[in-house]
Design a protein around this motif. Structure first.
Motif, PDB file in Angstrom:
ATOM      1  N   SER A  27       1.072  -1.690   0.021  1.00 21.53           N
ATOM      2  CA  SER A  27      -0.507  -0.283   0.141  1.00 21.53           C
ATOM      3  C   SER A  27       1.023   1.655  -0.140  1.00 21.53           C
ATOM      4  CB  SER A  27      -1.289  -0.114   1.132  1.00 21.53           C
ATOM      5  OG  SER A  27      -1.741   1.383   1.204  1.00 21.53           O
ATOM      6  N   GLN A  28       0.485   2.063  -0.683  1.00 22.28           N
ATOM      7  CA  GLN A  28       1.136   3.445  -0.973  1.00 22.28           C
ATOM      8  C   GLN A  28       0.375   4.771  -0.854  1.00 22.28           C
ATOM      9  OE1 GLN A  28       4.895   3.169  -1.947  1.00 22.28           O
ATOM     10  NE2 GLN A  28       4.447   1.692  -1.827  1.00 22.28           N
ATOM     11  N   TYR A  29       1.320   5.392  -0.116  1.00 18.81           N
ATOM     12  CA  TYR A  29      -0.223   7.222   0.441  1.00 18.81           C
ATOM     13  C   TYR A  29      -0.331   8.090  -0.949  1.00 18.81           C
ATOM     14  CZ  TYR A  29       2.399   6.464   4.974  1.00 18.81           C
ATOM     15  OH  TYR A  29       2.612   6.386   6.179  1.00 18.81           O
ATOM     16  N   GLN A  30      -1.807   8.082  -0.727  1.00 17.80           N
ATOM     17  CA  GLN A  30      -2.693   8.352  -1.938  1.00 17.80           C
ATOM     18  C   GLN A  30      -2.903   9.980  -2.036  1.00 17.80           C
ATOM     19  OE1 GLN A  30      -3.706   6.515  -4.736  1.00 17.80           O
ATOM     20  NE2 GLN A  30      -2.026   5.447  -3.839  1.00 17.80           N
ATOM     21  N   GLY A  31      -2.191  10.396  -3.082  1.00 18.47           N
ATOM     22  CA  GLY A  31      -2.954  12.254  -3.297  1.00 18.47           C
ATOM     23  C   GLY A  31      -2.351  12.963  -2.409  1.00 18.47           C
ATOM     24  N   GLN A  32      -2.034  13.868  -2.315  1.00 17.00           N
ATOM     25  CA  GLN A  32      -1.544  15.156  -1.148  1.00 17.00           C
ATOM     26  C   GLN A  32      -2.727  15.758  -0.203  1.00 17.00           C
ATOM     27  OE1 GLN A  32       1.515  16.404  -2.137  1.00 17.00           O
ATOM     28  NE2 GLN A  32       1.565  14.548  -3.678  1.00 17.00           N
ATOM     29  N   ILE A  33      -2.075  15.912   0.884  1.00 18.18           N
ATOM     30  CA  ILE A  33      -2.468  16.368   2.082  1.00 18.18           C
ATOM     31  C   ILE A  33      -3.593  17.496   1.482  1.00 18.18           C
ATOM     32  CG2 ILE A  33      -2.541  17.419   4.708  1.00 18.18           C
ATOM     33  CD1 ILE A  33      -1.332  14.585   4.427  1.00 18.18           C
ATOM     34  N   GLN A  82     -18.429  -4.094   0.746  1.00 22.44           N
ATOM     35  CA  GLN A  82     -19.620  -3.535   0.291  1.00 22.44           C
ATOM     36  C   GLN A  82     -18.272  -2.765  -0.968  1.00 22.44           C
ATOM     37  OE1 GLN A  82     -22.593  -1.285   1.793  1.00 22.44           O
ATOM     38  NE2 GLN A  82     -22.798  -0.490  -0.344  1.00 22.44           N
ATOM     39  N   THR A  83     -17.951  -2.386  -1.945  1.00 22.64           N
ATOM     40  CA  THR A  83     -17.635  -1.814  -2.861  1.00 22.64           C
ATOM     41  C   THR A  83     -18.476  -0.389  -3.563  1.00 22.64           C
ATOM     42  OG1 THR A  83     -16.553  -3.158  -4.150  1.00 22.64           O
ATOM     43  CG2 THR A  83     -16.928  -1.349  -4.740  1.00 22.64           C
ATOM     44  N   VAL A  84     -17.817   0.820  -3.214  1.00 19.16           N
ATOM     45  CA  VAL A  84     -18.208   2.120  -3.277  1.00 19.16           C
ATOM     46  C   VAL A  84     -17.149   3.127  -3.656  1.00 19.16           C
ATOM     47  CG1 VAL A  84     -17.703   2.989  -0.805  1.00 19.16           C
ATOM     48  CG2 VAL A  84     -19.790   3.775  -2.432  1.00 19.16           C
ATOM     49  N   SER A  85     -17.858   3.572  -5.027  1.00 23.63           N
ATOM     50  CA  SER A  85     -16.879   5.246  -5.119  1.00 23.63           C
ATOM     51  C   SER A  85     -17.684   6.294  -4.278  1.00 23.63           C
ATOM     52  CB  SER A  85     -18.027   5.704  -6.377  1.00 23.63           C
ATOM     53  OG  SER A  85     -17.176   6.003  -7.393  1.00 23.63           O
ATOM     54  N   LEU A  86     -16.440   6.552  -4.118  1.00 23.20           N
ATOM     55  CA  LEU A  86     -16.326   7.656  -2.964  1.00 23.20           C
ATOM     56  C   LEU A  86     -14.962   9.213  -3.424  1.00 23.20           C
ATOM     57  CD1 LEU A  86     -15.117   6.007   0.249  1.00 23.20           C
ATOM     58  CD2 LEU A  86     -18.017   7.233  -0.265  1.00 23.20           C
ATOM     59  N   LYS A  87     -15.963   9.903  -3.461  1.00 31.10           N
ATOM     60  CA  LYS A  87     -15.082  11.739  -3.368  1.00 31.10           C
ATOM     61  C   LYS A  87     -13.971  11.643  -2.129  1.00 31.10           C
ATOM     62  CE  LYS A  87     -14.655  16.429  -5.268  1.00 31.10           C
ATOM     63  NZ  LYS A  87     -15.501  17.297  -5.745  1.00 31.10           N
ATOM     64  N   MET A  88     -13.194  11.683  -1.965  1.00 32.82           N
ATOM     65  CA  MET A  88     -13.028  12.453  -0.085  1.00 32.82           C
ATOM     66  C   MET A  88     -11.827  12.574  -0.185  1.00 32.82           C
ATOM     67  SD  MET A  88     -11.174   7.672  -0.331  1.00 32.82           S
ATOM     68  CE  MET A  88     -10.539   7.279  -1.505  1.00 32.82           C
ATOM     69  N   LYS A  89     -11.927  13.716   0.765  1.00 37.38           N
ATOM     70  CA  LYS A  89     -10.313  14.217   1.219  1.00 37.38           C
ATOM     71  C   LYS A  89      -9.100  13.650   1.479  1.00 37.38           C
ATOM     72  CE  LYS A  89      -9.130  19.156   1.660  1.00 37.38           C
ATOM     73  NZ  LYS A  89     -10.535  20.318   2.273  1.00 37.38           N
ATOM     74  N   VAL A  90      -7.977  13.803   1.618  1.00 38.69           N
ATOM     75  CA  VAL A  90      -6.425  12.891   2.191  1.00 38.69           C
ATOM     76  C   VAL A  90      -6.616  14.345   3.667  1.00 38.69           C
ATOM     77  CG1 VAL A  90      -4.251  12.981   2.203  1.00 38.69           C
ATOM     78  CG2 VAL A  90      -5.886  12.500   0.395  1.00 38.69           C
ATOM     79  N   LYS A  91      -6.640  13.290   4.695  1.00 33.10           N
ATOM     80  CA  LYS A  91      -6.357  14.419   5.345  1.00 33.10           C
ATOM     81  C   LYS A  91      -4.688  14.395   6.300  1.00 33.10           C
ATOM     82  CE  LYS A  91      -8.120  14.868  10.614  1.00 33.10           C
ATOM     83  NZ  LYS A  91      -9.448  14.111  11.629  1.00 33.10           N
ATOM     84  N   GLU A  92      -4.496  13.348   6.673  1.00 31.94           N
ATOM     85  CA  GLU A  92      -2.783  12.909   6.689  1.00 31.94           C
ATOM     86  C   GLU A  92      -2.732  11.489   6.165  1.00 31.94           C
ATOM     87  OE1 GLU A  92      -2.463  12.424  11.246  1.00 31.94           O
ATOM     88  OE2 GLU A  92      -4.711  11.578  11.350  1.00 31.94           O
TER      89      GLU A  92
END
Length: 110
Positions: A27-33, A82-92
């Motif tokens: 597993s790799q960290y995703q996105g930017q904070i 359950q599989t779901v498509s999410l829009k999410m904000k990277v916290k940390e």
């Protein structure tokens, strides 16, 4: 009580244990904070805590590439696998039990 300087930090011990048990992950960290991601994820774990404001669910999520996420919410109640498509904000970013985990919030189904 004197501090034992021979003791290793928790993070170091967790990494050693994960390596010995063979539970290390790719597993790799995703996105930017503070950036937004949109991913299709599968619920792999769920822990529910009672609070003064109702139940809070802590989800362990995994995307199709095997990257791990953690999300805490009281607004949604998903089932394991359950599989779901999410829009999410990277916290940390956190290493949890030897796995690089992206902590997310403000998640919305898309």
């Amino acid at each position: 009580m004197a501090h034992d300087t021979r003791m290793r930090p928790h993070e170091e011990v967790a990494k050693i244990v994960a390596e010995k048990l063979g539970t290390t992950s790719d597993s790799q960290y995703q996105g930017q904070i503070n950036s937004w991601l949109q991913k299709e994820v599968t619920v792999k774990g769920k822990k529910t805590n009672e609070t003064h404001f109702g139940d809070k669910h802590i989800y362990t999520l995994v995307d199709t590439e095997g990257n791990a996420y953690v999300w805490g919410t009281g607004a949604k109640d998903y089932a394991i696998n359950q599989t779901v498509s999410l829009k999410m904000k990277v916290k940390e970013y956190k290493e949890m039990n030897g796995v690089n985990t992206t902590v997310v919030w403000y998640c919305k189904e898309v």
